[in-house]
Design a protein around this motif. Structure first.
Motif, PDB file in Angstrom:
ATOM      1  N   ARG A 138       0.864  -1.188   0.000  1.00 21.01           N
ATOM      2  CA  ARG A 138       0.000   0.000   0.000  1.00 21.01           C
ATOM      3  C   ARG A 138       0.897   1.233   0.000  1.00 21.01           C
ATOM      4  N   PRO A 139       1.041   1.914  -1.145  1.00 22.20           N
ATOM      5  CA  PRO A 139       1.987   3.030  -1.241  1.00 22.20           C
ATOM      6  C   PRO A 139       1.656   4.149  -0.246  1.00 22.20           C
ATOM      7  N   LEU A 140       2.719   4.770   0.261  1.00 16.34           N
ATOM      8  CA  LEU A 140       2.568   5.931   1.130  1.00 16.34           C
ATOM      9  C   LEU A 140       2.922   7.183   0.327  1.00 16.34           C
ATOM     10  N   VAL A 141       2.036   8.149   0.359  1.00 19.56           N
ATOM     11  CA  VAL A 141       2.305   9.439  -0.273  1.00 19.56           C
ATOM     12  C   VAL A 141       2.773  10.380   0.823  1.00 19.56           C
ATOM     13  N   LEU A 142       4.028  10.813   0.750  1.00 18.94           N
ATOM     14  CA  LEU A 142       4.628  11.646   1.788  1.00 18.94           C
ATOM     15  C   LEU A 142       4.844  13.065   1.272  1.00 18.94           C
TER      16      LEU A 142
END
Length: 378
Positions: A138-142
């Motif tokens: 689940r990609p993290l958008v930082l």
């Protein structure tokens, strides 16, 4: 659920905080102010921010509340888990940001080019915040800002990584043993005794406690027993009811028959807390070690953790603490004998001037303080 969490936190502070006067805080007024805010919180980020704001009234770095996602990551710290390879520290000047302290080599963050000294923005407008879970795939958008102040939006894909070891022994330097301790976790004393067993007398020991949040008092005692005589007083704790208990070294450093006589340096920084402050303070007062680095955090009250109804965690001070010399380290910290700082530029360049200063502090010929400390009458 918000109500249950808030009420447990408020009541536990009222009943169990080490200072029955709560440092003069009107706790009923705090409840009237923060309970409506907590009950109206739409998510964990806002709920736990309201709890932290209320607990901040105590002016106690050990009084804190960790949301469920953070508690889950803490529980899995020494197990394989989904991660991106970032070590973050809350920004004291901005509650909506975190500073990148370390980037693990070969991690998704490292591969994406994230650097030490970058800032993670967590204002809730966009992007991942630490109150959210990290899940494999689940990609993290930082939302990030780099060391030069430029916006660096970053997407990281978590993957399962093996845990970093809690304790590491480095023998790469001639006649120097560096013992890196991430936390005062179960088994530390036994491990340290194994590393010190049959150590040559000319080998210096550097105990690296930088970034160490503390942990078990019994493991702090075990570490001190590696370097101080048995039954040596090193602290006094005072509970809520005023009862005072003197702490003395119990001996039994990983099965060693007695403390080692090697020269010792202890590395500390402003993130060394709790047991990672008590230990260098005790060795410093006993004139058993030279302390190197920058002043420690000054967060040394004796704390315990309890689970909250939603899976979060409350940390609360349950006892006061002074050193055997009568020094109250809370809000003061340990002042190093040798000042040595590590800058973000040093970290980015892979330099460690504080460690080099610790090694250098032990290198010149000095009076045999170790033997004197062990042989001195108590």
């Amino acid at each position: 659920m918000n109500q249950r969490v808030f009420d447990q936190v408020w009541n536990e502070v009222r009943r169990e905080y080490y200072d029955p006067h709560l440092h003069g805080v009107d706790w009923s007024a705090a409840r009237r102010t923060w309970r409506p805010v907590a009950l109206a919180a739409p998510d964990d980020r806002m709920l736990y921010r309201s709890l932290r704001e209320m607990l901040n009234l105590l002016d106690d770095d050990h009084a804190g509340a960790a949301p469920p996602a953070v508690a889950r990551r803490q529980d899995q710290l020494r197990a394989p888990r989904a991660a991106v390879g970032l070590s973050l520290r809350a920004d004291r000047d901005n509650q909506d940001s975190y500073l990148v302290e370390q980037v693990r080599e070969g991690s998704p963050a490292d591969e994406a080019g994230v650097g030490v000294g970058w800032r993670l923005i967590t204002d809730g407008a966009t992007g991942w915040t630490p109150e959210q879970d990290v899940v494999e795939g689940r990609p993290l958008v930082l939302t990030m800002i780099d060391a030069e102040g430029a916006a660096r939006p970053t997407i990281l894909n978590p993957r399962v990584m093996e845990p970093r070891p809690a304790f590491v022994a480095d023998r790469t330097r001639p006649n120097v043993l560096v013992l890196r301790v991430e936390g005062f976790e179960q088994g530390l004393g036994r491990w340290m005794g194994q590393q010190l067993a049959d150590l040559a007398p000319e080998t210096d020991v550097v105990l690296d406690l930088r970034g160490n949040p503390g942990g078990r008092l019994m493991e702090a005692d075990a570490v001190l027993s590696c370097f101080l005589p048995t039954n040596r007083a090193w602290a006094t704790r005072t509970s809520r009811n005023g009862r005072r208990i003197e702490l003395k070294t119990a001996g039994g450093c990983g099965g060693l028959t007695g403390p080692v006589a090697n020269d010792v340096a202890v590395l500390v920084d402003d993130q060394s807390r709790s047991a990672a402050e008590l230990t260098p303070a005790a060795l410093q007062e006993a004139r058993r070690a030279v302390v190197v680095g920058v002043p420690t955090a000054g967060a040394v009250l004796i704390s315990q953790e309890t689970r909250l109804p939603d899976g979060g965690r409350l940390t609360l001070s349950r006892a006061d603490f002074v050193t055997s010399g009568g020094v109250r380290l809370e809000k003061l910290g340990v002042t190093p004998d040798v000042a040595a700082a590590v800058t973000p530029q040093d970290r980015r360049a892979g330099r460690d001037p504080a460690l080099e200063a610790a090694v250098a502090a032990l290198a010149p010929p000095r009076p045999d303080r170790a033997q004197a400390a062990i042989a001195a009458p108590l």
